[in-house]
Design a protein around this motif. Sequence first.
Motif, mmCIF file in Angstrom:
data_model
loop_
_atom_site.group_PDB
_atom_site.id
_atom_site.type_symbol
_atom_site.label_atom_id
_atom_site.label_comp_id
_atom_site.label_asym_id
_atom_site.label_seq_id
_atom_site.Cartn_x
_atom_site.Cartn_y
_atom_site.Cartn_z
ATOM 1 N N UNK A 172 33.002 41.714 48.671
ATOM 2 C CA UNK A 172 33.951 41.590 47.340
ATOM 3 C C UNK A 172 35.359 41.652 47.534
ATOM 4 N N UNK A 173 35.534 42.692 48.284
ATOM 5 C CA UNK A 173 37.062 43.064 48.661
ATOM 6 C C UNK A 173 37.475 42.202 49.754
ATOM 7 N N UNK A 174 36.640 41.834 50.686
ATOM 8 C CA UNK A 174 37.117 40.655 51.754
ATOM 9 C C UNK A 174 37.598 39.748 51.147
ATOM 10 N N UNK A 175 36.753 39.069 50.194
ATOM 11 C CA UNK A 175 37.076 37.826 49.529
ATOM 12 C C UNK A 175 38.470 37.751 48.660
ATOM 13 N N UNK A 176 38.535 38.743 47.923
ATOM 14 C CA UNK A 176 39.909 39.066 47.078
ATOM 15 C C UNK A 176 40.996 39.078 47.707
ATOM 16 N N UNK A 177 40.811 40.201 48.814
ATOM 17 C CA UNK A 177 42.128 40.213 49.476
ATOM 18 C C UNK A 177 42.361 38.807 50.451
#
Length: 216
Positions: free
Chosen positions: A113-118
């Motif tokens: 989730x963090x990877x995609x958002x960033x």
Amino acid sequence: MDMSENVVSEPKTGIEFVSILTFKHQSSSPNSQVLAGVGFKGLNIINIKTVKIYAFGFYIEAKGLVDQLSTKYRSFSLEQLKASTELFEDLLRHDLEMTVRLVVHYKGLKAGMVRSAFDTSLRNRLRKIKGEEDDDGLDIFSSYFSDSLPLTRGTTIDFQWMQGGRLRTEVNGKLIGVIYSSNFCRALFDIYIGDPPVSLRAKQEIAEKIYQLFKS
């Protein structure tokens, strides 16, 4: 990493941030940075509620800030400084040492989730800064957030913008990697002090702290 006993609480999450961070890396002298503002990243769920993903604290090395920018901005009133887009552009253009500290609040957070958002945010910021969304640092940065990385509540992630356009990333005090790209540093920090910022309230706090530092 040494921490002062003074802390500031982010009001929406209750997460506390130390007022001073002191870093000591093997390749550099000790570096102290002051807390300039706090905020949180939220996610709206069908316009019913906001899930608080993480809280963040924005730190800046005060002496470098004053040495490089006080002459230009010392005559500004607080309201002028808070309204100045050029101030934040200067922060992103100059070789100043700054840190964004994230502390995970949402206990269901996954690295993907963090990877995609960033990835989405950084591509947009890179396009604004350099006219294209690709950067050598982007793939390296994404690799930090592999599915095996645990992001339990309370996990601390430090993004340290060091002199020479270096981004040092630590998770719970452990070095994950260093990216050598001034444009990537600018893109990442633009998320927090660019337009639009993750938290407008935090950006206003940062302007207020900078005003205090210029007047001290």
